[in-house]
Design a protein around this motif. Structure first.
Motif, PDB file in Angstrom:
ATOM      1  N   GLY A 192       1.032  13.310  -3.375  1.00  0.00           N
ATOM      2  CA  GLY A 192       2.247  12.513  -3.450  1.00  0.00           C
ATOM      3  C   GLY A 192       2.374  11.517  -2.320  1.00  0.00           C
ATOM      4  O   GLY A 192       1.810  11.680  -1.243  1.00  0.00           O
ATOM      5  N   MET A 193       3.131  10.454  -2.597  1.00  0.00           N
ATOM      6  CA  MET A 193       3.304   9.355  -1.643  1.00  0.00           C
ATOM      7  C   MET A 193       4.430   9.702  -0.669  1.00  0.00           C
ATOM      8  O   MET A 193       5.538  10.026  -1.073  1.00  0.00           O
ATOM      9  N   THR A 194       4.119   9.640   0.612  1.00  0.00           N
ATOM     10  CA  THR A 194       5.149   9.931   1.625  1.00  0.00           C
ATOM     11  C   THR A 194       5.748   8.658   2.210  1.00  0.00           C
ATOM     12  O   THR A 194       6.812   8.703   2.820  1.00  0.00           O
ATOM     13  N   ILE A 206       4.305  -3.585   7.920  1.00  0.00           N
ATOM     14  CA  ILE A 206       5.680  -3.075   7.800  1.00  0.00           C
ATOM     15  C   ILE A 206       5.597  -1.761   7.030  1.00  0.00           C
ATOM     16  O   ILE A 206       4.956  -1.720   5.978  1.00  0.00           O
ATOM     17  N   GLU A 207       6.229  -0.718   7.531  1.00  0.00           N
ATOM     18  CA  GLU A 207       6.100   0.562   6.814  1.00  0.00           C
ATOM     19  C   GLU A 207       7.424   1.320   6.795  1.00  0.00           C
ATOM     20  O   GLU A 207       8.185   1.286   7.767  1.00  0.00           O
ATOM     21  N   LEU A 208       7.652   2.001   5.686  1.00  0.00           N
ATOM     22  CA  LEU A 208       8.840   2.842   5.547  1.00  0.00           C
ATOM     23  C   LEU A 208       8.405   4.172   4.938  1.00  0.00           C
ATOM     24  O   LEU A 208       7.884   4.209   3.823  1.00  0.00           O
ATOM     25  N   ALA A 209       8.620   5.256   5.695  1.00  0.00           N
ATOM     26  CA  ALA A 209       8.225   6.595   5.222  1.00  0.00           C
ATOM     27  C   ALA A 209       9.477   7.400   4.912  1.00  0.00           C
ATOM     28  O   ALA A 209      10.448   7.367   5.671  1.00  0.00           O
ATOM     29  N   VAL A 210       9.411   8.117   3.807  1.00  0.00           N
ATOM     30  CA  VAL A 210      10.545   8.981   3.461  1.00  0.00           C
ATOM     31  C   VAL A 210      10.284  10.430   3.885  1.00  0.00           C
ATOM     32  O   VAL A 210      11.203  11.231   3.953  1.00  0.00           O
ATOM     33  N   ARG A 211       9.024  10.727   4.155  1.00  0.00           N
ATOM     34  CA  ARG A 211       8.652  12.056   4.658  1.00  0.00           C
ATOM     35  C   ARG A 211       7.533  11.874   5.675  1.00  0.00           C
ATOM     36  O   ARG A 211       6.872  10.835   5.693  1.00  0.00           O
ATOM     37  N   PRO A 212       7.277  12.884   6.515  1.00  0.00           N
ATOM     38  CA  PRO A 212       6.132  12.770   7.421  1.00  0.00           C
ATOM     39  C   PRO A 212       4.832  12.745   6.629  1.00  0.00           C
ATOM     40  O   PRO A 212       4.785  13.216   5.483  1.00  0.00           O
ATOM     41  N   ASP A 213       3.760  12.222   7.238  1.00  0.00           N
ATOM     42  CA  ASP A 213       2.436  12.267   6.599  1.00  0.00           C
ATOM     43  C   ASP A 213       2.120  13.709   6.209  1.00  0.00           C
ATOM     44  O   ASP A 213       2.528  14.648   6.901  1.00  0.00           O
ATOM     45  N   TYR A 260       0.834  -1.210   0.000  1.00  0.00           N
ATOM     46  CA  TYR A 260       0.000   0.000   0.000  1.00  0.00           C
ATOM     47  C   TYR A 260       0.870   1.262   0.000  1.00  0.00           C
ATOM     48  O   TYR A 260       1.955   1.268   0.558  1.00  0.00           O
ATOM     49  N   PRO A 261       0.354   2.318  -0.641  1.00  0.00           N
ATOM     50  CA  PRO A 261       1.036   3.617  -0.587  1.00  0.00           C
ATOM     51  C   PRO A 261       0.383   4.484   0.487  1.00  0.00           C
ATOM     52  O   PRO A 261      -0.826   4.385   0.712  1.00  0.00           O
ATOM     53  N   VAL A 262       1.161   5.323   1.139  1.00  0.00           N
ATOM     54  CA  VAL A 262       0.539   6.310   2.035  1.00  0.00           C
ATOM     55  C   VAL A 262       0.502   7.636   1.283  1.00  0.00           C
ATOM     56  O   VAL A 262       1.526   8.290   1.087  1.00  0.00           O
ATOM     57  N   VAL A 263      -0.681   7.970   0.796  1.00  0.00           N
ATOM     58  CA  VAL A 263      -0.899   9.265   0.155  1.00  0.00           C
ATOM     59  C   VAL A 263      -1.765  10.078   1.116  1.00  0.00           C
ATOM     60  O   VAL A 263      -1.411  11.194   1.488  1.00  0.00           O
ATOM     61  N   MET A 264      -2.871   9.452   1.516  1.00  0.00           N
ATOM     62  CA  MET A 264      -3.674  10.048   2.588  1.00  0.00           C
ATOM     63  C   MET A 264      -3.758   9.039   3.723  1.00  0.00           C
ATOM     64  O   MET A 264      -4.290   7.926   3.529  1.00  0.00           O
ATOM     65  N   ARG A 265      -3.210   9.369   4.861  1.00  0.00           N
ATOM     66  CA  ARG A 265      -3.116   8.429   5.979  1.00  0.00           C
ATOM     67  C   ARG A 265      -4.469   7.835   6.344  1.00  0.00           C
ATOM     68  O   ARG A 265      -4.589   6.656   6.684  1.00  0.00           O
ATOM     69  N   GLN A 266      -5.523   8.653   6.221  1.00  0.00           N
ATOM     70  CA  GLN A 266      -6.847   8.199   6.624  1.00  0.00           C
ATOM     71  C   GLN A 266      -7.295   6.967   5.831  1.00  0.00           C
ATOM     72  O   GLN A 266      -7.945   6.075   6.369  1.00  0.00           O
TER      73      GLN A 266
END
Ligand code: SAM
Length: 280
Positions: A234-236, A222-229, A196-202
Motif C-alpha cells: 500500500g501507498m503511504t 514535494i512530498e506528502l505522507a499520510v503514514r510512516p514508510d 510518484y507513489p511511495v510504496v517502497m521507499r527504496q
C-alpha cells in the motif's frame, strides 16, 4: 495488459497533492500573456464518478478531496484547484472528480493548447468524448513516453509536461527518468512535473538518484505522507518532482502543506516536505 484504472483512486490524497501542484504551475504560467502547451502523458479518463462502483468500492476520495473541498478556512492558494472541482459539482454534492486534463481544461485560456495521451482501451474513449468539443485539445491513444519525443518542443516554447504513470510495471521507475531525459533534451526550459507513489521507499530513492545523475538542473521534490514508510503493501505517501518549477512554487507549497496535512491526516501521522534536490 493494463489493469490499473484511476477511477478506483480518483480524488484521494495523492490526487489532491498532484492536482494542487498542477494548478499552481498552470496559474504561474498564465501570469505571462504568451500561450503555452499542457502535455499530459498519462491522462486517464478525465472525469470520475465518485458515486460509481469503482470509487465507492475503495472510498479513497472520502479521505482526500472529501476532507477539504468544503472547509471554511481554505487557503487562497488552493482556490484554482478547488474551483475546478466546484465547477464539476455546482450543486454542493461531490459527484464528479476532475482528473488532471479537466483541471487544465478549467484553468487554461483560449489560446493555450493541450496534448493528452492515454493508452487504456476503456479510458481513452471516455477522454476523447470529454474533449470532443474543445478545440484547444488533441487526444491521442498511445504510449505517453513517446509523446515526450514526438510533441516537444512546443511551438510556443512554453509549457507544463505532466508525467503521471500508474507504476503498475516496475520499469515505470526507470522509464520516467528516461522519458524526462528525452523531453528535457528537446525542451530544456519546459516545466516537467512527475508524480510518484511511495510504496517502497527504496524505489523512490533509486529514482531520485537516477534523476540527479542526468545532470538536469533545478529540481524540486514535494512530498506528502499520510503514514510512516512501511514494508507492508500500500501507498503511504506520494510526491511530485518538478523540474524548472515556477519560482514561487517552493514557498507556496511550504505554506500549503501544513494545512493540507492537517486536514487530510487528522491523526497527524506521516510527514510533508519541500526540498530543492538539484540546485539551479
Ligand atoms: N493523470 C491522471 C489524473 O491525474 O487524473 C491520472 C492518470 S493514472 C495515474 C495513469 C493512467 O496512465 C491510467 O489511466 C493508465 O491507463 C494510463 N497508462 C498506463 N500506461 C500508459 C502509457 N504507456 N501511456 C499512456 N498512458 C498509460
Amino acid at each position: 495488459m493494463l489493469s490499473y484504472r484511476h477511477s478506483f483512486h480518483a480524488g484521494n490524497h495523492a490526487d489532491v497533492l498532484k492536482h494542487t501542484v498542477e494548478s499552481l504551475i498552470l496559474t504561474a504560467l498564465m501570469e505571462k500573456e504568451k500561450p503555452f502547451l499542457y502535455l499530459d502523458t498519462h491522462a486517464g479518463a478525465g472525469r470520475y464518478l465518485l458515486s460509481g462502483e469503482h470509487a465507492e468500492r475503495t472510498g479513497e476520495y472520502l479521505e482526500g478531496i472529501g476532507r477539504i473541498w468544503q472547509q471554511p478556512d481554505v487557503p487562497e492558494l488552493l482556490k484554482p484547484y478547488l474551483s475546478a472541482v466546484r465547477n464539476l459539482n455546482p450543486h454542493g454534492t461531490l459527484k464528479y472528480y476532475p482528473g488532471s486534463p479537466l483541471i487544465a481544461r478549467f484553468l487554461l485560456r483560449e489560446e493555450d493548447k493541450m496534448e493528452l495521451t492515454e493508452l487504456h482501451s476503456s479510458d481513452y474513449p471516455l477522454l476523447r468524448t470529454e474533449f470532443s468539443k474543445d478545440s484547444r485539445a488533441r487526444v491521442a491513444r498511445g504510449d505517453g513516453y513517446q509523446q515526450l519525443k514526438a510533441k516537444l518542443p512546443p511551438l510556443s516554447r512554453r509549457g507544463l509536461i505532466l508525467i503521471d504513470p500508474p507504476y503498475e510495471l516496475k520499469s515505470d521507475y526507470q522509464d520516467v527518468v528516461k522519458g524526462i531525459q528525452e523531453g528535457h533534451k528537446r525542451f530544456a526550459t519546459g516545466v516537467f512535473a512527475l508524480w510518484y507513489p511511495v510504496v517502497m521507499r527504496q524505489q523512490i530513492k533509486h529514482m531520485v538518484k537516477d534523476l540527479q545523475a542526468t545532470n538536469i538542473r533545478n529540481i524540486l521534490q514535494i512530498e506528502l505522507a499520510v503514514r510512516p514508510d512501511s514494508d507492508q503493501r500500500g501507498m503511504t505517501a506520494s510526491g511530485m518532482i518538478v523540474i524548472n518549477p515556477p519560482w514561487k512554487l517552493k514557498a507556496q507549497m511550504e505554506e500549503l502543506l501544513p494545512w493540507l496535512h492537517q486536514k487530510l491526516v487528522p491523526a497527524g501521522t506521516g510527514h510533508f516536505s519541500v526540498t530543492q534536490i538539484v540546485p539551479e
